[in-house]
Structure formats: structure tokens, C-alpha cells
Design a protein around this motif. Structure first.
Motif, PDB file in Angstrom:
ATOM      1  N   UNK A   1       0.853  -1.188   0.000  1.00  0.00           N
ATOM      2  CA  UNK A   1       0.000   0.000   0.000  1.00  0.00           C
ATOM      3  C   UNK A   1       0.888   1.236   0.000  1.00  0.00           C
ATOM      4  N   UNK A   2       0.852   1.986  -1.082  1.00  0.00           N
ATOM      5  CA  UNK A   2       1.713   3.164  -1.229  1.00  0.00           C
ATOM      6  C   UNK A   2       0.916   4.421  -0.871  1.00  0.00           C
ATOM      7  N   UNK A   3       1.232   4.978   0.273  1.00  0.00           N
ATOM      8  CA  UNK A   3       0.568   6.199   0.744  1.00  0.00           C
ATOM      9  C   UNK A   3      -0.959   6.074   0.674  1.00  0.00           C
ATOM     10  N   UNK A   4      -1.535   5.098   1.330  1.00  0.00           N
ATOM     11  CA  UNK A   4      -2.988   4.912   1.216  1.00  0.00           C
ATOM     12  C   UNK A   4      -3.803   6.007   1.902  1.00  0.00           C
ATOM     13  N   UNK A   5      -3.195   6.739   2.847  1.00  0.00           N
ATOM     14  CA  UNK A   5      -3.984   7.739   3.559  1.00  0.00           C
ATOM     15  C   UNK A   5      -3.524   9.167   3.281  1.00  0.00           C
ATOM     16  N   UNK A   6      -2.655   9.333   2.307  1.00  0.00           N
ATOM     17  CA  UNK A   6      -2.218  10.685   1.941  1.00  0.00           C
ATOM     18  C   UNK A   6      -3.311  11.361   1.118  1.00  0.00           C
ATOM     19  N   UNK A   7      -3.477  12.629   1.277  1.00  0.00           N
ATOM     20  CA  UNK A   7      -4.389  13.380   0.416  1.00  0.00           C
ATOM     21  C   UNK A   7      -5.865  13.150   0.686  1.00  0.00           C
ATOM     22  N   UNK A   8      -6.201  12.509   1.813  1.00  0.00           N
ATOM     23  CA  UNK A   8      -7.625  12.340   2.136  1.00  0.00           C
ATOM     24  C   UNK A   8      -7.896  12.947   3.514  1.00  0.00           C
ATOM     25  N   UNK A   9      -9.163  13.236   3.761  1.00  0.00           N
ATOM     26  CA  UNK A   9      -9.516  13.893   5.024  1.00  0.00           C
ATOM     27  C   UNK A   9      -9.379  12.911   6.199  1.00  0.00           C
ATOM     28  N   UNK A  10      -9.336  13.413   7.421  1.00  0.00           N
ATOM     29  CA  UNK A  10      -9.140  12.537   8.594  1.00  0.00           C
ATOM     30  C   UNK A  10     -10.200  11.449   8.731  1.00  0.00           C
ATOM     31  N   UNK A  11     -11.455  11.767   8.398  1.00  0.00           N
ATOM     32  CA  UNK A  11     -12.509  10.749   8.496  1.00  0.00           C
ATOM     33  C   UNK A  11     -12.245   9.619   7.503  1.00  0.00           C
TER      34      UNK A  11
END
Lengths: 273, 236
Positions: free
Chosen positions: B152-162
């Protein structure tokens, strides 16, 4: 896996290409109808305006009948570029398939569409020409007579029916080999542009294609002209048939060479940035 | 037990540029969630892409489950890139069909359930979805596979905290304890509680590989604090 890849590629492209093909056949029919109407109208009945309108519709339809298959050829190249060089290549190359299978699938599906596009051009020519020949010919001239005249015209170039059949097979193989070699060369140039160029991949691919086309064309013509076919075979029709077979052989060789180089690059030089 | 990923003197150079990976040697065990942590340009994405088969190494060797990278490893590796790789003109259900066709380990029912929970219409085209929803669809497709190795390459980058919470909970909910997840990110504080172990990577080399609990127990620091300490030294 190869079968799955081919089916997937055909499925991905069928919506657009079938639409283009139907459009092209539809335009050929419109064009043919316009030509027939124009031919049937007497010079008193046709006014300048109706002639112009008819001419415009016919011209547009004629263009569409032949440009749509050409658009398919262009789209086949664009599809390969999208699936092998752009972000979509991440999906292509993470499928559980070898580079060879992936490339073979693209080659087979692309060839199918190119052959269908070429066949559509021939079909459109027949749709436009045949009704108009029948309408403009003398009374009592039937479709059967037209077919016989077409068959007889082939025999003008050949001394017998078997020779005519062999000659036409040779012609078909020659054109098929040329078509497939173009596809393989386009794919190779796109791969080279995508792998070897860090920037301007499309321009690099296009430039490579036109450059290599010039070189390949010159080499092929030189090789073919080096053979004095008529002296070798002793007859014009024999020389023609031999020319087509040698052409088919050379362009088949080119297809295989381009395909193998492409496969090597994808197996050993893949660098999706 | 055979490691799931083995790298031996792995080196990768792009064109004539600097080395993206520099003689990297490491092994990853099976059944762990491993954080691949490092600053920008450290070689995280390069390592993931080499493992996924999207790059060829300049030299060195890499093996997944004892096999060289190829069609067989791609059948057991599930890769989530940092960009959208689905065709914009495809519908969501066509993407499901694609994954069902090519991946024997794809659990379509699970994928459909996850999409239903996200309220993503399966008849929608990818291009009509928002960026965040597209990323979630990709994540669903990747995590619905019962792979042996997830990248998983940066799966949570660029998305909101929720959305980040949703993505992390999806990863954990669908994680098979016999599988390995190798997850790269900058947002260490968000993921450190789910990590079993971590790799610090800098200038194409592994500079630290340890269990996440060891940092907490031995050093009394969070992983985020330890990361800042280690890479602050290098920055100076």
C-alpha cells in the motif's frame, strides 16, 4: 491467461469501435443513396441548390465512410499507449500475466480491429460503387452480370483461374503482412517512447515511428527492387505473384522483429515512473 | 518460516540520475503489518514498485515468497499505488468484473459489501467519482483480494481525517493474519498503533528495522517521535 487478456482488450474497445464501424457503414449507405438520387434526377429537375445540398451530404458521408475505419487504427494506437505507458499501465503490469502474454494480447486484439477496419473500407467501397454502377449502366444490366464483369477483369491480369486465385491470395497475404507490420512497428515505437524517453513520450514515439517508417520503407523497396522478378520467373504474372509473396515474407519478418524487440524491452526495461 | 519478501543487494537507478535504492538488503516475515517509513525521495515507492513488478532492478535480487518477480508473484501480491490506475471510462462493476476475471483470490462478495457500505453505485463511471471515492474504490478492490502480500503506497495521503480512519479500519478489518501488509506513509502518528514492525529507509537504504513495540518499551517514545529524532539527525 492469454485468452482472458484478449477478451478483456476486445471488450474494452468494442463499444467505441463498433460505433465507428456502424457509423462508417451508415455513411457509406447515405453516400450511395445520394449518388443514386443525383444520377436519377434529370437535368431539368435538379436545381443548383438541391445539387449543392446533395453534394454536401454525399461528400460528408463519403469522408465519414472512410475516415471512421482510419479513426479505429488511430484509436488502437492510443489504446496501447494508455494501457502500456500511462497510469493505467500500473493495472496492466500488476495483472498476473507475463509481459509476453500482455503484448501478444494487445497484438492480437489490435490486429483483429485493424483487419475489421480494412474490411469495412472494402465493404463501404462496394456499398457506394455497386448500386451506382447498376443505376448508371444500360437497361437489363443485373447484379450477376456485374459480378461476372468483376471476375473477368481479374482474368485480364492472369492467364488462368488457378493463377488468378494464387495471385489474389498472394496479394491478400502481402497486404495483411504490411498491415500487421505497421501495428507491430507502432507498438514498438510507443514502447520505446514510453521506456526510453523520460519526457515527451508521445512525441518521442511519433518521431520514432515516422523515422523508422522512412528507413524501413527504403530498405524494403531496395530489397524488392534488387530482384528482377520478371527475369527470374519469365512472365509478368509470375513476377507479380512472386513480388507479393516476397513482400509478405519481408513484412512478416518485420512484424516478428518488432514484436520480439518490444517483448524484450517490456521484460527487461520496464520502468513505470 | 520463509520470509514473504527478500531483497539482496537491491539497487535501482533511474536513467542517469542518483540511486533510488542503494544496495538494499532485508527480509520481511509473514503475517505482519509493516510500516515503510522515510522522507520524500528515500526509495519507499521504488521498493514497492520493484516488488509489484513495475520496475526492473539495476542490480541485485528480489523475491516474493521465494519466487522471482513475475506472473506467479503478481498472483499473490496486491498493490495499491498512490495514483488512480483505473480507466476513467470504466464503471465500478466493470472493475469488479476485471478483478474477478484475473485474480483467483478476489472476493467479489466482500468487495460489493464494502462498496455498498460506502454508498458507491456500481453503475457509476470512475471519472464521475470524487478523488477520495476513487481512492476508496481502489482500496476496496485491493483489500478484497486474499493476497499473501499487500503493498500500500501512501494509502492515507491526500484524504480527510474521516476517510483516513475509514481506510485504516478497512485495512484492519480485511487483513488476514497470515498475510503481510507493507504500508508506506508519512503520516506515522495515524498508523503507528496498527504496525507490528517498521522499516526506516533513507537514501535507498534501510537504516532501522525493528518492532514498533520495542521503540515504545525501550525508548519510551512513540514511533513518530523516534522517526523525527532519527531523521532530524540526518537532516543536520
Amino acid at each position: 491467461m492469454l485468452r482472458k487478456l484478449i477478451v478483456q482488450d476486445l471488450k474494452n474497445q468494442r463499444r467505441t469501435y463498433l460505433m465507428l464501424l456502424l457509423l462508417s457503414v451508415g455513411c457509406a449507405i447515405v453516400s450511395s443513396v445520394c449518388l443514386v438520387i443525383e444520377g436519377l434526377l434529370s437535368s431539368d429537375a435538379s436545381s443548383a441548390l438541391s445539387a449543392m445540398g446533395l453534394g454536401l451530404v454525399m461528400g460528408l458521408a463519403l469522408l465519414s465512410a472512410f475516415l471512421s475505419p482510419v479513426a479505429i487504427v488511430f484509436s488502437v494506437a492510443v489504446y496501447y499507449y494508455r494501457k502500456m505507458v500511462t497510469d493505467e499501465a500500473y493495472l496492466t503490469f500488476t495483472l498476473p500475466a507475463t509481459a509476453k502474454q500482455t503484448l501478444n494480447a494487445k497484438m492480437i486484439s489490435g490486429s483483429i480491429w485493424m483487419i475489421v477496419a480494412a474490411a469495412t473500407i472494402i465493404l463501404n467501397t462496394a456499398i457506394i460503387a455497386i448500386p451506382n454502377v447498376l443505376v448508371h449502366s444500360s437497361d437489363g444490366y443485373t447484379f450477376g452480370m456485374l459480378l461476372k464483369d468483376i471476375a473477368d477483369s481479374f482474368l485480364l491480369y492472369y492467364s488462368s483461374v488457378p493463377t488468378m486465385i494464387v495471385g489474389n491470395i498472394a496479394w491478400l497475404l502481402s497486404n495483411l503482412a504490411t498491415l500487421l507490420s505497421q501495428l507491430a512497428l507502432i507498438y514498438l515505437c510507443i514502447t520505446c517512447g514510453g521506456i526510453l524517453a523520460s519526457k515527451h513520450k508521445v512525441l518521442a514515439g511519433v518521431g520514432l515511428y515516422f523515422g523508422s517508417q522512412t528507413v524501413v520503407g527504403a530498405i524494403m523497396e531496395t530489397v524488392v527492387l534488387a530482384f528482377n522478378f520478371e527475369y527470374l520467373v519469365g512472365s509478368y504474372e509470375g513476377a507479380t505473384i512472386l513480388y507479393y509473396f516476397i513482400n509478405a515474407l519481408l513484412y512478416s519478418g518485420l512484424t516478428v522483429a518488432c514484436h520480439q524487440i518490444n517483448k524484450h524491452l517490456l521484460q527487461n526495461k520496464l520502468n513505470l515512473a | 518460516m520463509e520470509p514473504i519478501l527478500q531483497c539482496s543487494h537491491l539497487t535501482k537507478r533511474y536513467d542517469k540520475g542518483p540511486l533510488a535504492l542503494n544496495d538494499l538488503t532485508m527480509e520481511l516475515p509473514k503475517g505482519e503489518i509493516i510500516g515503510l517509513l522515510g522522507p520524500n525521495g528515500s526509495g519507499k515507492t521504488t521498493l514497492l514498485k520493484l516488488t509489484a513488478g513495475l520496475l526492473t532492478p539495476t542490480c541485485g535480487e528480489i523475491a516474493v515468497n521465494g519466487m522471482r518477480i513475475g506472473a506467479a508473484t503478481k498472483a499473490i501480491v496486491s498493490y495499491l499505488p498512490e495514483r488512480t490506475y483505473l480507466s476513467p471510462t470504466m464503471r465500478v462493476d466493470e472493475c469488479l468484473n476485471l478483478f474477478s476475471t484475473f485474480y483467483a483470490d478476489f472476493d467479489r462478495a466482500r468487495a460489493e459489501e464494502m462498496l455498498r457500505l460506502l454508498s458507491v453505485p456500481t453503475a457509476a463511471k470512475i471519472k464521475t467519482l470524487s478523488k477520495g471515492t476513487r481512492e476508496k474504490v481502489q482500496l476496496v478492490l485491493v483489500m478484497a483480494r486474499r493476497a499473501k502480500l499487500y503493498l500500500l503506497d501512501e494509502p492515507i495521503a491526500g484524504v480527510d481525517p474521516a476517510a483516513r480512519d475509514y481506510i485504516l479500519s478497512t485495512i484492519l478489518r480485511n487483513y488476514d493474519s497470515e498475510s503481510t501488509i507493507l504500508l508506506s506513509t508519512h503520516l506515522i502518528s495515524d498508523i503507528e498503533n496498527v504496525l507490528d514492525s517498521f522499516l526506516f529507509i533513507r537514501d535507498g537504504r534501510v537504516i532501522c528495522h525493528d518492532r514498533a513495540s520495542a521503540v515504545r518499551e525501550m525508548r519510551g517514545q512513540t514511533l513518530d517521535e523516534f522517526f523525527r529524532e532519527v531523521f532530524r539527525c540526518y537532516a543536520n
